[in-house]
Design an enzyme around this catalytic site. Structure first.
Site, short mmCIF file in Angstrom:
data_model
loop_
_atom_site.label_atom_id
_atom_site.label_comp_id
_atom_site.label_asym_id
_atom_site.label_seq_id
_atom_site.Cartn_x
_atom_site.Cartn_y
_atom_site.Cartn_z
N THR A 62 -4.10 -4.67 13.91
CA THR A 62 -3.58 -5.88 13.25
C THR A 62 -2.16 -5.64 12.74
O THR A 62 -1.84 -4.56 12.25
CB THR A 62 -4.49 -6.24 12.05
OG1 THR A 62 -5.86 -6.16 12.48
CG2 THR A 62 -4.24 -7.65 11.56
N TRP A 82 0.82 -1.22 0.00
CA TRP A 82 0.00 0.00 0.00
C TRP A 82 0.86 1.27 0.00
O TRP A 82 0.35 2.37 0.13
CB TRP A 82 -0.95 0.01 1.20
CG TRP A 82 -0.30 -0.40 2.48
CD1 TRP A 82 0.33 0.42 3.37
CD2 TRP A 82 -0.20 -1.72 3.02
NE1 TRP A 82 0.82 -0.31 4.42
CE2 TRP A 82 0.50 -1.63 4.23
CE3 TRP A 82 -0.65 -2.97 2.59
CZ2 TRP A 82 0.77 -2.74 5.03
CZ3 TRP A 82 -0.38 -4.07 3.37
CH2 TRP A 82 0.32 -3.96 4.58
N GLU A 122 -5.44 1.14 5.76
CA GLU A 122 -5.49 1.77 7.08
C GLU A 122 -6.50 1.08 8.01
O GLU A 122 -6.25 0.89 9.19
CB GLU A 122 -5.82 3.26 6.97
CG GLU A 122 -4.69 4.11 6.44
CD GLU A 122 -3.44 4.04 7.31
OE1 GLU A 122 -3.54 3.76 8.52
OE2 GLU A 122 -2.34 4.25 6.77
N LEU A 174 -9.43 -11.66 10.61
CA LEU A 174 -8.85 -10.34 10.92
C LEU A 174 -9.42 -9.77 12.23
O LEU A 174 -8.80 -8.93 12.86
CB LEU A 174 -9.15 -9.35 9.80
CG LEU A 174 -8.09 -9.14 8.72
CD1 LEU A 174 -8.59 -8.12 7.71
CD2 LEU A 174 -6.77 -8.66 9.31
N GLY A 175 -10.62 -10.23 12.59
CA GLY A 175 -11.23 -9.75 13.83
C GLY A 175 -11.82 -8.34 13.69
O GLY A 175 -11.73 -7.73 12.64
N CYS A 181 17.50 3.89 19.25
CA CYS A 181 17.81 5.33 19.20
C CYS A 181 19.02 5.65 18.34
O CYS A 181 19.07 6.70 17.70
CB CYS A 181 18.01 5.87 20.61
SG CYS A 181 16.54 5.66 21.64
N TYR A 228 -7.72 9.96 12.88
CA TYR A 228 -6.45 9.42 12.41
C TYR A 228 -6.55 8.94 10.95
O TYR A 228 -5.75 9.32 10.09
CB TYR A 228 -5.98 8.24 13.29
CG TYR A 228 -4.96 7.41 12.57
CD1 TYR A 228 -3.67 7.90 12.37
CD2 TYR A 228 -5.31 6.20 11.97
CE1 TYR A 228 -2.75 7.18 11.63
CE2 TYR A 228 -4.40 5.48 11.22
CZ TYR A 228 -3.12 5.98 11.06
OH TYR A 228 -2.23 5.29 10.31
N ASP A 241 -1.65 8.46 15.29
CA ASP A 241 -2.04 7.17 15.85
C ASP A 241 -1.08 6.81 17.00
O ASP A 241 -0.27 7.65 17.42
CB ASP A 241 -2.04 6.07 14.77
CG ASP A 241 -0.64 5.72 14.31
OD1 ASP A 241 0.31 6.48 14.61
OD2 ASP A 241 -0.49 4.67 13.66
S1 SF4 Z 1 15.72 8.90 19.83
FE1 SF4 Z 1 14.91 6.96 20.53
S2 SF4 Z 1 13.21 7.44 21.95
FE2 SF4 Z 1 13.72 9.30 20.76
S3 SF4 Z 1 12.29 9.27 19.05
FE3 SF4 Z 1 14.18 8.31 18.34
S4 SF4 Z 1 13.90 6.10 18.74
FE4 SF4 Z 1 12.33 7.21 19.90
#
Ligand code: SF4
Length: 345
Positions: free
Chosen positions: A43, A24, A37, A80-81, A200, A120, A138
């Site tokens: 799901t 999609w 969506e 799918l519920g 991160c 959303y 979302d």
């Molecule tokens: S730095 Fe880490 S905690 Fe911050 S938005 Fe990015 S992934 Fe999320």
């Protein structure tokens, strides 16, 4: 106070290189985006792929969806519920046919008036398909945004969703709305993970993130405590007479409305009690072949089921008797019951 415009360029640069190829993603057809969506609500992506393909092959446009019989629609949705999602889509398709000559509306306000479409989904459709400055907020986006800003507001509160939408609006008003929506969704799904440690070091917004600086990512986002689920015990009968299985249609209202099910009663019976009970109902059981237990979890209720596979000598007209092939191919049997077919002796 965060300057939200700073997230724009890193997101726009990150998305084209890092997004997953999903069916999609290569379309701006509002019908196809809408289907994806709605299916993706509650799901997983992997589970949706097959359903999405089958659904569009069978019902390629608004016209086809508006005309489909409910039994066929539920069969396409089987497993799918949250079946009201499918029923609402059909209602919305009829509304588009009647009020918009079958053409998907373009304005956010008109899209929002369609059954089953909330803020959303309307934001996702309008930003992805029409590049309108309508942020789609979302759970994924709320997680990213509350971590970025170090915001401890409860994300189940509508005011928090609106606050996040207001933060994003100027970012969208600068353009590239389609890419922004998909980048935020993708970042939440693949990097700023809901369960487990966020990645991160791979995040394009790493340097801007308050939760990362403070080490608070594991406490964000803040959510309302979930209510305990009600537990219901059931005895389920998988009754077979020759090659045919006994099934019945559920009520037109309530949970799993209008879907098909195996015969069952409230409470848990022992094997002896189960056989006596079914004999009293006129099914003439000849052999208890197997017993299994299975728990199916819905959002507000949990069914703890003990199922008995019984070969019967007689049929009772309260049930419809259908062959295995037809049961798999024509009748919409929700996962709560389909699981027993998959585990038959
Ligand atoms: S730095 Fe880490 S905690 Fe911050 S938005 Fe990015 S992934 Fe999320």
């Amino acid at each position: 106070m965060m300057d939200w415009m700073e997230i724009r360029q890193p997101l726009l640069a990150w998305y084209p290189e890092h997004h997953r190829e999903l069916m999609w993603r290569n379309t701006k057809d509002p019908y196809k985006i809408w289907v994806s969506e709605i299916m993706l609500q509650q799901t997983r992506v992997e589970a949706v792929k097959g359903y999405y393909k089958r659904f569009l092959a069978d019902l390629p446009d608004v016209e086809a969806l508006a005309a489909v019989q409910e039994d066929r629609l539920l069969k396409l949705w089987e497993g799918l519920g949250y079946y009201n999602r499918a029923r609402n889509m059909k209602k919305a398709a009829c509304q588009i046919k009647e009020e918009h000559d079958g053409i998907f509306p373009r304005s956010y306000e008109e899209v929002l008036k369609l059954p089953g479409i909330g803020e959303y989904t309307a934001g996702a459709i309008c930003s992805i398909c029409y590049d309108s400055p309508c942020p789609a907020v979302d759970g994924n986006v709320l997680r990213v945004m509350t971590r970025l800003s170090g915001c401890f507001d409860n994300i189940d509160d509508q005011r928090t969703k609106h606050k996040v939408r207001d933060w994003l609006r100027p970012v969208y008003e600068a353009g590239d709305c389609c890419c922004l929506t998909q980048a935020l969704m993708e970042l939440g799904a693949t990097v700023c993970l809901p369960n487990g440690v966020p990645q991160c070091m791979d995040c394009p917004l790493f340097k801007l993130c308050q939760a990362n600086r403070d080490g608070t990512w594991d406490r964000l986002p803040v959510r309302r405590k979930k209510r305990d689920r009600r537990v219901e015990e059931k005895t389920v009968y998988i009754l077979r007479n020759g090659d045919d299985y006994g099934i019945r249609k559920r009520n037109a209202e309530g949970l799993l409305a209008n879907l098909w099910e195996f015969y069952h009663i409230e409470g848990t019976l022992s094997p002896q009690e189960a056989v006596h009970f079914i004999a009293d109902q006129g099914f003439g059981p000849v052999e208890l072949e197997k017993e299994i237990t299975y728990t199916h979890v819905f959002s507000h209720v949990e069914w703890r089921m003990t199922a008995y596979y019984i070969a019967c000598a007689a049929r009772n007209d309260t049930l419809k008797w259908v062959e295995r092939g037809a049961l798999s191919g024509e009748y919409a049997l929700p996962t709560a019951f389909r699981v027993f077919l998959e585990r038959e002796p």
